[in-house]
Scaffold this motif. Structure first.
Motif, mmCIF file in Angstrom:
data_model
loop_
_atom_site.group_PDB
_atom_site.id
_atom_site.type_symbol
_atom_site.label_atom_id
_atom_site.label_comp_id
_atom_site.label_asym_id
_atom_site.label_seq_id
_atom_site.Cartn_x
_atom_site.Cartn_y
_atom_site.Cartn_z
ATOM 1 N N ALA A 35 0.850 -1.187 0.000
ATOM 2 C CA ALA A 35 0.000 0.000 0.000
ATOM 3 C C ALA A 35 0.887 1.238 0.000
ATOM 4 C CB ALA A 35 -0.901 0.001 1.231
ATOM 5 N N GLN A 36 0.455 2.246 -0.726
ATOM 6 C CA GLN A 36 1.185 3.510 -0.797
ATOM 7 C C GLN A 36 0.794 4.352 0.415
ATOM 8 O OE1 GLN A 36 3.294 4.071 -3.322
ATOM 9 N NE2 GLN A 36 3.950 6.059 -2.589
ATOM 10 N N VAL A 37 1.782 4.820 1.172
ATOM 11 C CA VAL A 37 1.545 5.600 2.381
ATOM 12 C C VAL A 37 2.349 6.881 2.287
ATOM 13 C CG1 VAL A 37 1.780 5.639 4.887
ATOM 14 C CG2 VAL A 37 1.166 3.525 3.747
ATOM 15 N N TYR A 38 1.730 7.996 2.666
ATOM 16 C CA TYR A 38 2.392 9.301 2.680
ATOM 17 C C TYR A 38 2.577 9.740 4.121
ATOM 18 C CZ TYR A 38 1.121 9.398 -2.240
ATOM 19 O OH TYR A 38 0.992 9.104 -3.559
ATOM 20 N N ARG A 39 3.807 10.135 4.447
ATOM 21 C CA ARG A 39 4.107 10.642 5.788
ATOM 22 C C ARG A 39 3.983 12.158 5.760
ATOM 23 N NH1 ARG A 39 6.465 7.466 9.506
ATOM 24 N NH2 ARG A 39 7.015 5.366 8.863
ATOM 25 N N CYS A 40 3.095 12.668 6.563
ATOM 26 C CA CYS A 40 2.869 14.113 6.608
ATOM 27 C C CYS A 40 3.195 14.625 8.009
ATOM 28 C CB CYS A 40 1.409 14.428 6.262
ATOM 29 S SG CYS A 40 0.920 13.817 4.636
ATOM 30 N N GLY A 41 3.170 15.921 8.159
ATOM 31 C CA GLY A 41 3.417 16.539 9.454
ATOM 32 C C GLY A 41 4.884 16.845 9.641
ATOM 33 N N PRO A 42 5.209 17.537 10.739
ATOM 34 C CA PRO A 42 6.587 17.956 10.959
ATOM 35 C C PRO A 42 7.541 16.787 11.187
ATOM 36 C CG PRO A 42 5.216 18.529 12.853
ATOM 37 C CD PRO A 42 4.302 18.005 11.786
ATOM 38 N N ASP A 43 7.114 15.748 11.878
ATOM 39 C CA ASP A 43 7.992 14.611 12.151
ATOM 40 C C ASP A 43 7.669 13.403 11.284
ATOM 41 O OD1 ASP A 43 9.299 16.027 14.130
ATOM 42 O OD2 ASP A 43 7.915 15.349 15.699
ATOM 43 N N GLY A 44 6.705 13.531 10.399
ATOM 44 C CA GLY A 44 6.317 12.414 9.554
ATOM 45 C C GLY A 44 5.500 11.368 10.286
ATOM 46 N N ARG A 45 4.825 11.780 11.353
ATOM 47 C CA ARG A 45 4.037 10.833 12.151
ATOM 48 C C ARG A 45 2.605 10.711 11.672
ATOM 49 N NH1 ARG A 45 6.191 10.259 17.959
ATOM 50 N NH2 ARG A 45 8.325 10.918 17.690
ATOM 51 N N ASP A 46 2.170 11.572 10.811
ATOM 52 C CA ASP A 46 0.810 11.525 10.283
ATOM 53 C C ASP A 46 0.832 10.711 8.985
ATOM 54 O OD1 ASP A 46 -1.838 11.980 9.779
ATOM 55 O OD2 ASP A 46 -1.562 14.038 9.074
ATOM 56 N N LEU A 47 0.271 9.511 9.001
ATOM 57 C CA LEU A 47 0.263 8.632 7.834
ATOM 58 C C LEU A 47 -1.049 8.777 7.092
ATOM 59 C CD1 LEU A 47 1.774 5.418 9.444
ATOM 60 C CD2 LEU A 47 2.943 7.180 8.137
ATOM 61 N N ARG A 48 -0.977 8.930 5.776
ATOM 62 C CA ARG A 48 -2.178 9.103 4.950
ATOM 63 C C ARG A 48 -2.079 8.230 3.713
ATOM 64 N NH1 ARG A 48 -4.338 15.087 5.279
ATOM 65 N NH2 ARG A 48 -3.724 15.577 7.395
ATOM 66 N N ASP A 49 -3.244 7.960 3.112
ATOM 67 C CA ASP A 49 -3.248 7.206 1.867
ATOM 68 C C ASP A 49 -3.320 8.119 0.649
ATOM 69 O OD1 ASP A 49 -5.809 8.061 2.261
ATOM 70 O OD2 ASP A 49 -6.756 6.148 1.786
ATOM 71 N N SER A 50 -3.410 9.413 0.878
ATOM 72 C CA SER A 50 -3.413 10.398 -0.206
ATOM 73 C C SER A 50 -2.289 11.400 0.058
ATOM 74 C CB SER A 50 -4.767 11.109 -0.270
ATOM 75 O OG SER A 50 -5.028 11.779 0.930
ATOM 76 N N PRO A 51 -1.834 12.125 -0.960
ATOM 77 C CA PRO A 51 -0.734 13.079 -0.750
ATOM 78 C C PRO A 51 -1.087 14.126 0.311
ATOM 79 C CG PRO A 51 -1.116 12.759 -3.083
ATOM 80 C CD PRO A 51 -2.220 12.051 -2.355
ATOM 81 N N CYS A 52 -0.070 14.622 0.960
ATOM 82 C CA CYS A 52 -0.269 15.605 2.031
ATOM 83 C C CYS A 52 -0.798 16.902 1.445
ATOM 84 C CB CYS A 52 1.048 15.878 2.741
ATOM 85 S SG CYS A 52 1.732 14.410 3.515
ATOM 86 N N PRO A 53 -1.614 17.654 2.196
ATOM 87 C CA PRO A 53 -2.149 18.903 1.683
ATOM 88 C C PRO A 53 -1.075 19.968 1.457
ATOM 89 C CG PRO A 53 -3.093 18.369 3.853
ATOM 90 C CD PRO A 53 -2.159 17.295 3.489
ATOM 91 N N GLY A 54 -0.009 19.994 2.227
ATOM 92 C CA GLY A 54 1.045 20.988 2.074
ATOM 93 C C GLY A 54 1.981 20.671 0.926
ATOM 94 N N GLY A 55 1.991 19.476 0.464
ATOM 95 C CA GLY A 55 2.852 19.106 -0.642
ATOM 96 C C GLY A 55 4.177 18.521 -0.207
ATOM 97 N N ASN A 56 4.538 18.626 1.053
ATOM 98 C CA ASN A 56 5.811 18.078 1.522
ATOM 99 C C ASN A 56 5.571 16.655 2.044
ATOM 100 O OD1 ASN A 56 4.312 18.801 3.711
ATOM 101 N ND2 ASN A 56 5.977 19.808 4.816
ATOM 102 N N ALA A 57 5.575 15.738 1.149
ATOM 103 C CA ALA A 57 5.267 14.366 1.528
ATOM 104 C C ALA A 57 6.416 13.450 1.186
ATOM 105 C CB ALA A 57 4.012 13.898 0.796
ATOM 106 N N ALA A 58 6.658 12.502 2.068
ATOM 107 C CA ALA A 58 7.628 11.451 1.792
ATOM 108 C C ALA A 58 6.814 10.187 1.533
ATOM 109 C CB ALA A 58 8.546 11.265 2.988
ATOM 110 N N SER A 59 6.889 9.672 0.338
ATOM 111 C CA SER A 59 6.093 8.516 -0.053
ATOM 112 C C SER A 59 6.838 7.231 0.273
ATOM 113 C CB SER A 59 5.785 8.585 -1.548
ATOM 114 O OG SER A 59 5.134 7.414 -1.951
ATOM 115 N N ASN A 60 6.164 6.310 0.938
ATOM 116 C CA ASN A 60 6.726 5.006 1.270
ATOM 117 C C ASN A 60 5.709 3.935 0.910
ATOM 118 O OD1 ASN A 60 9.013 6.137 2.413
ATOM 119 N ND2 ASN A 60 8.103 6.204 4.461
#
Length: 137
Positions: free
Chosen positions: A25-50
């Motif tokens: 599954a494609q997971v996007y780490r959002c937030g300042p420390d990357g602790r917010d995991l989402r299945d869609s790209p982050c709203p701010g655009g700074n996403a690390a895809s794993n």
């Protein structure tokens, strides 16, 4: 002898056939420390895809789990019913045992006490107010 060997070979190979399937599954780490995991790209655009690997149970595993659950539920219902019947029988046996240990009711006396003529109790009569000695003043 051949059917026995075939059965043993099938039993040895059966766990390999019932393995779970690995999915990704494609997971996007959002937030300042990357602790917010989402299945869609982050709203701010700074996403690390794993990608995250997870196991998907096969339909045979799911069916076997449901069958075990149903068998356990039936066994639990049977055990509960047996327990209730056993407790009811124990209560019944205790009530019979307690009934044997109680004292018999007291026997009635051959003759009762002699009761004479009873007078009603005296009631208090209200007192008349005393006449006022100085009624003319």
């Amino acid at each position: 002898m051949k059917p026995l060997l075939l059965t043993l070979a099938l039993c040895a190979a059966l766990p390999c056939l019932a393995q779970t399937q690995v999915r990704r599954a494609q997971v996007y780490r959002c937030g300042p420390d990357g602790r917010d995991l989402r299945d869609s790209p982050c709203p701010g655009g700074n996403a690390a895809s794993n990608t995250v690997d997870y196991d998907q149970p096969s339909s045979a595993d799911s069916k076997a789990a449901r069958d075990r659950h149903m068998a356990d539920a039936k066994q639990a219902a049977a055990l509960a019913s047996a327990r209730r019947a056993s407790e009811a029988e124990a209560r019944h046996m205790r009530s019979q045992a307690v009934g044997l240990q109680t004292l018999p009711p007291p026997a009635q006396p051959a003759s009762g006490p002699q009761v004479g003529l009873l007078k009603p109790p005296r009631t208090a009569t209200p007192h008349k107010p005393a006449a006022a000695a100085s009624s003319g003043r």
